[in-house]
Scaffold this motif. Structure first.
Motif, mmCIF file in Angstrom:
data_model
loop_
_atom_site.group_PDB
_atom_site.id
_atom_site.type_symbol
_atom_site.label_atom_id
_atom_site.label_comp_id
_atom_site.label_asym_id
_atom_site.label_seq_id
_atom_site.Cartn_x
_atom_site.Cartn_y
_atom_site.Cartn_z
ATOM 1 N N GLY A 48 1.081 3.356 -1.794
ATOM 2 C CA GLY A 48 2.455 3.420 -2.257
ATOM 3 C C GLY A 48 3.224 2.123 -2.135
ATOM 4 N N GLN A 49 2.506 1.005 -2.033
ATOM 5 C CA GLN A 49 3.187 -0.284 -1.924
ATOM 6 C C GLN A 49 3.751 -0.715 -3.269
ATOM 7 N N THR A 50 4.864 -1.431 -3.231
ATOM 8 C CA THR A 50 5.447 -1.972 -4.453
ATOM 9 C C THR A 50 4.595 -3.135 -4.946
ATOM 10 N N LEU A 51 4.852 -3.575 -6.177
ATOM 11 C CA LEU A 51 4.108 -4.719 -6.702
ATOM 12 C C LEU A 51 4.450 -5.997 -5.938
ATOM 13 N N SER A 52 5.669 -6.109 -5.440
ATOM 14 C CA SER A 52 6.021 -7.260 -4.606
ATOM 15 C C SER A 52 5.219 -7.247 -3.308
ATOM 16 N N GLU A 53 5.133 -6.087 -2.675
ATOM 17 C CA GLU A 53 4.351 -5.959 -1.440
ATOM 18 C C GLU A 53 2.871 -6.218 -1.697
ATOM 19 N N THR A 54 2.406 -5.791 -2.858
ATOM 20 C CA THR A 54 1.005 -6.012 -3.209
ATOM 21 C C THR A 54 0.717 -7.487 -3.400
ATOM 22 N N ALA A 55 1.626 -8.215 -4.037
ATOM 23 C CA ALA A 55 1.437 -9.654 -4.221
ATOM 24 C C ALA A 55 1.337 -10.360 -2.877
ATOM 25 N N ILE A 56 2.180 -9.976 -1.921
ATOM 26 C CA ILE A 56 2.127 -10.580 -0.588
ATOM 27 C C ILE A 56 0.824 -10.208 0.109
ATOM 28 N N ALA A 57 0.389 -8.948 -0.037
ATOM 29 C CA ALA A 57 -0.869 -8.518 0.575
ATOM 30 C C ALA A 57 -2.053 -9.309 0.022
ATOM 31 N N LEU A 58 -2.043 -9.597 -1.266
ATOM 32 C CA LEU A 58 -3.119 -10.377 -1.874
ATOM 33 C C LEU A 58 -3.110 -11.823 -1.356
ATOM 34 N N ALA A 59 -1.929 -12.410 -1.255
ATOM 35 C CA ALA A 59 -1.842 -13.763 -0.708
ATOM 36 C C ALA A 59 -2.323 -13.790 0.739
#
Length: 203
Positions: A48-59
């Motif tokens: 349920g993470q947002t796309l912003s949270e997902t971008a940070i998780a990928l980085a």
């Protein structure tokens, strides 16, 4: 004496990100990582993470992979970018035909690039930043699209959204609200500000 420059490890094979750092006077050692980005995106979505949270998780994941076996003082930069069209994420196209389909969906609409950058020292994250530039594609013709795809070819398969804003892709747009570096995948001014705060570069 404090240096105008510093040496960074870049957890990426992106030529655009490396160019941004080197043009700013920094010394860069590229360390591309082998990350299953699609699997991590699916995991983030399931949580349920947002796309912003997902971008940070990928980085974060890229930095973690790149910082293995590094010294305690090494500074590592990692970044990731997700194209967000009304909450729907776009991955890099697998073919020129798929790139055309992506561009038809984006045509005449505004999308957001969720652009995350993190800074690690040794194996620990010490800073993160998220930029969200907004880009509006014009209602370009099919003839223009076909000519664009023929000209760019495989070069756009490594680009989220199937465009290179630093190249002919700029002609796809009617408006860009955000900095060029954030669009290219690395918000440079916030990163330089943090490096100055850390006294890694001259103030």
């Amino acid at each position: 004496m404090m240096s105008f420059s510093t040496s960074l490890i870049l957890a990426s094979g992106s030529s655009a990100r490396r160019m941004l750092l080197e043009n700013a006077g920094l010394t860069v050692q590229a360390r591309p990582v082998d990350l299953d980005e699609e699997a991590l995106r699916r995991s983030c979505e399931a949580q349920g993470q947002t796309l912003s949270e997902t971008a940070i998780a990928l980085a974060d994941a890229k930095a973690n992979l790149a910082t293995r076996d590094l010294g305690f003082e090494d500074l590592t930069v990692a970044a990731d970018q997700i194209l967000d069209l009304d909450g729907v994420a776009f991955a890099k196209p697998d073919s020129v035909a798929e790139a055309g389909e992506h561009l038809r969906r984006l045509r005449g609409r505004t999308h957001v690039l969720r652009t995350a950058v993190v800074l690690y020292k040794g194996g620990e994250k010490i800073w993160e930043h998220l930029a969200s530039p907004r880009l509006t594609m014009r209602a370009f013709s099919e003839a223009f699209l076909e000519a664009y795809l023929e000209r760019e070819g495989a070069a756009i398969l490594s680009c989220v959204g199937a465009y290179r804003l630093e190249g002919p892709g700029i002609q796809l747009f009617s408006a860009v609200d955000g900095t060029q570096d954030a669009v290219l995948g690395l918000p440079l001014l916030p990163l330089l500000g943090e490096l100055r705060r850390l006294k890694a570069i001259s103030t």
